[in-house]
Write an enzyme that holds these catalytic residues in place. Structure first.
Site, PDB file in Angstrom:
ATOM      1  N   ASP A  15       0.787  -1.248   0.000  1.00 42.23           N
ATOM      2  CA  ASP A  15       0.000   0.000   0.000  1.00 42.23           C
ATOM      3  C   ASP A  15       0.816   1.294   0.000  1.00 42.23           C
ATOM      4  OD1 ASP A  15      -1.929  -1.908   0.176  1.00 42.23           O
ATOM      5  OD2 ASP A  15      -2.793  -1.247   2.066  1.00 42.23           O
ATOM      6  N   LYS A  23      -6.713  -4.727  -3.175  1.00 44.29           N
ATOM      7  CA  LYS A  23      -7.320  -5.423  -2.042  1.00 44.29           C
ATOM      8  C   LYS A  23      -8.336  -4.523  -1.346  1.00 44.29           C
ATOM      9  CE  LYS A  23      -3.538  -4.323   1.198  1.00 44.29           C
ATOM     10  NZ  LYS A  23      -4.273  -3.534   2.170  1.00 44.29           N
ATOM     11  N   CYS A  34      -2.086  -2.592   7.751  1.00 42.42           N
ATOM     12  CA  CYS A  34      -2.092  -3.510   6.608  1.00 42.42           C
ATOM     13  C   CYS A  34      -0.870  -4.421   6.551  1.00 42.42           C
ATOM     14  CB  CYS A  34      -2.256  -2.723   5.316  1.00 42.42           C
ATOM     15  SG  CYS A  34      -3.897  -1.978   5.198  1.00 42.42           S
TER      16      CYS A  34
HETATM   17  N1  TIU Z   1      -2.629   0.255   4.317  1.00 40.21           N
HETATM   18  C1  TIU Z   1      -3.112   0.501   5.531  1.00 40.21           C
HETATM   19  O1  TIU Z   1      -2.422   0.337   6.529  1.00 40.21           O
HETATM   20  N2  TIU Z   1      -4.404   1.025   5.630  1.00 40.21           N
HETATM   21  C2  TIU Z   1      -4.806   1.863   6.626  1.00 40.21           C
HETATM   22  O2  TIU Z   1      -5.958   2.307   6.669  1.00 40.21           O
HETATM   23  N3  TIU Z   1      -3.871   2.191   7.560  1.00 40.21           N
HETATM   24  C3  TIU Z   1      -3.977   3.102   8.573  1.00 40.21           C
HETATM   25  O3  TIU Z   1      -3.067   3.143   9.394  1.00 40.21           O
HETATM   26  N4  TIU Z   1      -5.029   3.893   8.647  1.00 40.21           N
END
Ligand code: TIU
Length: 220
Positions: free
Chosen positions: A24, A129, A162
């Site tokens: 991400d 995802k 994530c």
């Molecule tokens: N990729 C991921 O970690 N999504 C989130 O929403 N992370 C946060 O820390 N908000």
């Protein structure tokens, strides 16, 4: 096998069966105006790891080892986004709202793209995802089986959300996991520290952890 100095024990991996998963590293989380900032977070903390993640990706590419990228996002009609996720937190903008980088966390919008510094190259798998974990409702498990992958190296954001969720999913599926601790970051330094520590606790209950230079030295 290649053996990396790591905690809580040296991490040994067969290079032909090992892939890097970059979680991400998308504009929504790493650039101002995206979902991360809408949740009240300071995105500058996350930007600090970009050079290390780039070096890690570069190492895998040089070696010819697979690099897999993920993006968290949803269909335009949000049919794959649970209402509870839309309601979560007190964001200034919610998932699906129009922000400075297009609709927040919607696939194909500018904010959903991987940041320019870490763009995938031809042949690298990109997993879209809907959840925190990259195995949930995606082809990742099938892709890894097809490639014969048994060992996974992790980088990306955020460490406790994530990245940790995906490492735990991978651990439950029998993959041997290594987290590159300076190639992952959180909006909250104490959560990152706790996550890195708990992954390696109890004899590596989720996996091993090491800085990038240790992997680089072992792979040389
Ligand atoms: N990729 C991921 O970690 N999504 C989130 O929403 N992370 C946060 O820390 N908000």
């Amino acid at each position: 096998m290649i053996t990396v100095d790591a905690k809580p024990f040296p991490y040994a991996f067969p290079p032909e069966k090992t892939a890097l998963i970059v979680i991400d590293m998308q504009r929504d989380f790493v650039e101002p105006g995206g979902f991360g900032e809408s949740l009240g977070n300071d995105v500058s903390l996350l930007r600090a790891i970009i050079p290390t993640v780039a070096s890690l990706i570069g190492l895998f590419r040089t070696k010819g080892w697979p690099v897999i990228h993920t993006r968290e996002g949803h269909e335009a009609d949000l049919s794959d986004c649970p209402p509870s996720k839309i309601r979560r937190g007190a964001p200034s903008m919610r998932i699906g709202d129009v922000g400075p980088m297009g609709r927040i966390m919607v696939r194909g919008e500018p904010g959903n793209a991987i940041i320019p510094e870490l763009q995938p190259v031809d042949g690298e798998i990109v997993i879209d995802k809907p959840g925190k974990g990259a195995f949930y409702a995606t082809s990742l498990g099938d892709d890894l089986a097809r490639l014969g992958i048994t060992h996974l190296v992790f980088a990306g954001v955020t460490t406790e959300v994530c990245v940790q969720t995906t490492m735990r999913e991978a651990n439950d599926r029998g993959f041997d996991c290594l987290l590159i601790e300076d190639a992952t970051e959180s909006y909250f330094p104490h959560y990152k520290a706790a996550t890195v520590s708990m992954i390696a606790a109890q004899g590596g209950i989720v996996g091993c952890v090491t800085p990038f230079t240790s992997l680089e030295a072992a792979a040389a």
